[in-house]
Design a protein around this motif. Structure first.
Motif, PDB file in Angstrom:
ATOM      1  N   LEU A   1       0.747  -1.255   0.062  1.00  0.00           N
ATOM      2  CA  LEU A   1       0.044   0.312   0.047  1.00  0.00           C
ATOM      3  C   LEU A   1       1.023   1.195  -0.140  1.00  0.00           C
ATOM      4  O   LEU A   1       0.411   2.257  -0.614  1.00  0.00           O
ATOM      5  CB  LEU A   1      -0.738   0.187   1.268  1.00  0.00           C
TER       6      LEU A   1
ATOM      7  N   TRP B   1       2.263   5.378  -2.431  1.00  0.00           N
ATOM      8  CA  TRP B   1       1.210   6.146  -1.890  1.00  0.00           C
ATOM      9  C   TRP B   1       1.529   6.505  -0.364  1.00  0.00           C
ATOM     10  O   TRP B   1       2.281   5.612   0.292  1.00  0.00           O
ATOM     11  CB  TRP B   1       0.020   5.799  -2.131  1.00  0.00           C
TER      12      TRP B   1
ATOM     13  N   PHE C   1      -6.685  -1.683   4.489  1.00  0.00           N
ATOM     14  CA  PHE C   1      -5.884  -2.514   3.360  1.00  0.00           C
ATOM     15  C   PHE C   1      -5.930  -4.012   3.588  1.00  0.00           C
ATOM     16  O   PHE C   1      -6.228  -4.783   2.624  1.00  0.00           O
ATOM     17  CB  PHE C   1      -4.666  -1.960   3.117  1.00  0.00           C
TER      18      PHE C   1
ATOM     19  N   ASN D   1      -7.327   0.570  -1.142  1.00  0.00           N
ATOM     20  CA  ASN D   1      -7.046   1.709  -0.338  1.00  0.00           C
ATOM     21  C   ASN D   1      -8.481   2.192  -0.009  1.00  0.00           C
ATOM     22  O   ASN D   1      -8.806   3.317  -0.250  1.00  0.00           O
ATOM     23  CB  ASN D   1      -6.051   2.703  -0.803  1.00  0.00           C
TER      24      ASN D   1
ATOM     25  N   ASP E   1      -3.878   1.177  -5.024  1.00  0.00           N
ATOM     26  CA  ASP E   1      -3.399   1.875  -4.038  1.00  0.00           C
ATOM     27  C   ASP E   1      -3.667   3.466  -4.008  1.00  0.00           C
ATOM     28  O   ASP E   1      -4.087   4.054  -3.157  1.00  0.00           O
ATOM     29  CB  ASP E   1      -1.750   1.892  -3.885  1.00  0.00           C
TER      30      ASP E   1
ATOM     31  N   TYR F   1      -5.264  -5.879  -4.458  1.00  0.00           N
ATOM     32  CA  TYR F   1      -4.042  -6.460  -4.136  1.00  0.00           C
ATOM     33  C   TYR F   1      -4.195  -8.281  -3.632  1.00  0.00           C
ATOM     34  O   TYR F   1      -3.527  -8.830  -4.080  1.00  0.00           O
ATOM     35  CB  TYR F   1      -3.299  -5.676  -2.975  1.00  0.00           C
TER      36      TYR F   1
END
Length: 512
Positions: free
Chosen positions: A127, A131, A147, A153, A199, A299
């Protein structure tokens, strides 16, 4: 000041009005008292007037206090705004005319304090790779927790303004999809999915592609068939062997062919099952470039920490119902024995009856006509870990990247998976599902070398290496061209003159 004078004027006028009312009432009462005398009713009337005036006075005082508070707050706000404006835009001072050279001693300017950056609490988290640079440590913890739960996100998503500017990559949405269905009720259509990063939530435009899969039934994107690109019109729908996630279909047709398989669990394989069923039972699948949506690619999926167990189970269920003599390719992809794998795939009797009732085509037809890019694996003879019986060690792909296989203690997992084909090719570390991908072949590099090689098969042939091996279960592994054997000496994997070392592979598909 003007506000205070205005309020004072209002207050004075109001008080004057009250006194006029009292004067008139009292005058009438006095006049009456001299002629008739004051009665009890008159006294009660005066008491009510007095109570009313007291209430009006209290209301007026409350109004005045509220006005004072509002005026004070207004002045404080103006003071803060003035202070902020002065901080951000200090007044420009006119520089006086220089009559002399400026002094060499210039006063040091006050340095702007540097804002201290927060430390990364989760430096290894996906993550925070691109970012969250200026996020506080407390916010990092909240963002990471969300997350881990949802795979994207959520922290940022909850804070994005609804009226933010977005680059709209969409074409007209539903109309192109509905146009295809109106022309043919048996076609199942899907839009093109643009990617939303997990993200930073930026939208990445994707090109139209077919929805494909491998033998483990993991889905993927793949180019359309060559015939599509010869038309040289990227707005045309393209045929697809499967369908991902979002689809549009004629409700009655979907019901006729069995909707979705309710026996599938949690996640995975249901899109492939539907694709095979649509194609073999009278329909077709198309991806429509003129229709687009944006889709967050998580993810990780939030359904289970590890989806492989349910994915494996669902894939075996699809294979048993729809794949006929190719069903064992699912076992190969998951490195499972063909029989007694111990995985419960649920009751499949109703789905088999559905296939029979719909008079669906065989899976061989699907491979030849719909998805010829999928390697049928029909000449595989054996698979699994390959153990040297004399050294009690296994063949292993070794370091990756690299081209040197090694001998290693047997643990029978990914890097030690081997696949032996009828043409003599022996793959180490996995097998590719598609014909357009190349496998990694065990090679005898040359007669002067004793080190075995592991190269892409086509590359090895181009370089003049020997990739074909003679093997019988429980006996030596000999290269067909060089007549040398793969053996293990003092823990080292080498190619040398045959000494009779024996090898054994885990699972036999066909006798050889």
């Amino acid at each position: 000041m003007k506000m205070y004078m205005r309020r004072a004027g209002i207050f004075g006028a109001f008080v004057l009005l009250i006194y006029i009312i009292i004067y008139v009432i009292m005058g009438q009462t006095t006049k009456k008292s001299f002629s008739q005398g004051v009665t009890g009713q008159d006294v009660m009337q005066l008491n009510r007037i007095e109570q009313t005036l007291n209430k009006l006075y209290n209301v007026l005082r409350a109004f005045e206090q509220k006005q004072d508070a509002m005026q004070k707050q207004l002045e404080e706000n103006k003071g803060r705004e003035r202070k902020s404006a002065e901080d951000n835009f200090p007044p420009v001072k006119q520089q006086p005319e220089q009559k002399e050279q400026p002094s060499k001693h210039i006063q040091d300017k006050k340095e702007t304090p540097i804002q201290k950056k927060s430390q990364k609490v989760f430096p290894n988290s996906a993550l925070f790779k691109e970012w969250g640079e200026n996020l506080s440590e407390e916010d990092q913890k909240v963002a990471q927790d969300l997350f881990e739960k949802y795979g994207y996100n959520v922290f940022l998503s909850d804070r994005l303004p609804l009226d933010r500017a977005l680059s709209d990559t969409r074409d007209p949405g539903a109309e192109p999809l509905l146009t295809q269905i109106k022309a043919d009720r048996t076609v199942v259509v899907s839009p093109v999915f643009d990617k939303v990063n997990f993200d930073d939530l930026k939208v990445i435009q994707y090109f139209p592609a077919a929805h494909a899969f491998d033998w483990a039934l993991w889905c993927m994107y793949e180019g359309f068939m060559p015939e599509y690109y010869k038309l040289n019109d990227s707005s045309l729908p393209g045929k697809s062997p499967s369908v991902m996630g979002i689809l549009v279909a004629d409700r009655k047709f979907l019901g006729e062919i069995g909707v979705l398989d309710a026996g599938m669990k949690v996640y995975g394989g249901e899109n492939v099952e539907l694709g095979i069923r649509v194609w073999t039972c009278g329909g077709s699948i198309e991806v429509v470039p003129c229709s687009k949506i944006a889709h967050i690619e998580r993810y990780h999926k939030p359904y289970l920490p590890d989806l492989s167990s349910v994915m494996k189970r669902n894939a075996l269920r699809v294979a048993e119902i729809w794949m006929d003599e190719y069903k064992h390719n699912i076992n190969l992809a998951w490195n499972l024995p063909f029989e007694n794998h111990g995985i419960d795939i649920g009751d499949i009797s109703e789905r088999k009856k559905l296939r029979e009732r719909l008079n669906c085509k065989p899976f061989k037809w699907y491979l030849e006509n719909v998805y010829p890019k999928l390697d049928p694996w029909d000449n595989l003879l054996a698979y699994g870990g390959m153990r040297n019986l004399d050294a009690d060690m296994c063949l292993d792909q070794g370091p990756v990247p690299g081209h040197t296989p090694i001998a290693y203690n047997c643990y029978y997992y990914g890097p030690q998976f081997t696949y032996y084909r009828a043409n003599g090719e022996l793959y180490i570390g996995g097998i590719k599902s598609h014909k357009y991908n190349d496998n990694r072949c065990l090679t005898d590099i040359g007669t002067k070398e004793t080190e075995a090689g592991l190269f892409n098969c086509k590359e090895a042939i181009q370089k003049g290496m020997s990739i074909y091996w003679d093997f019988t279960q429980g006996k030596e592994l000999k290269n067909k061209q060089t007549k040398r054997c793969l053996e293990i000496i003092k823990g080292q994997l080498i190619i040398q003159e045959c000494s009779g070392q024996r090898w054994e592979i885990q699972n036999i598909i066909k006798a050889f």
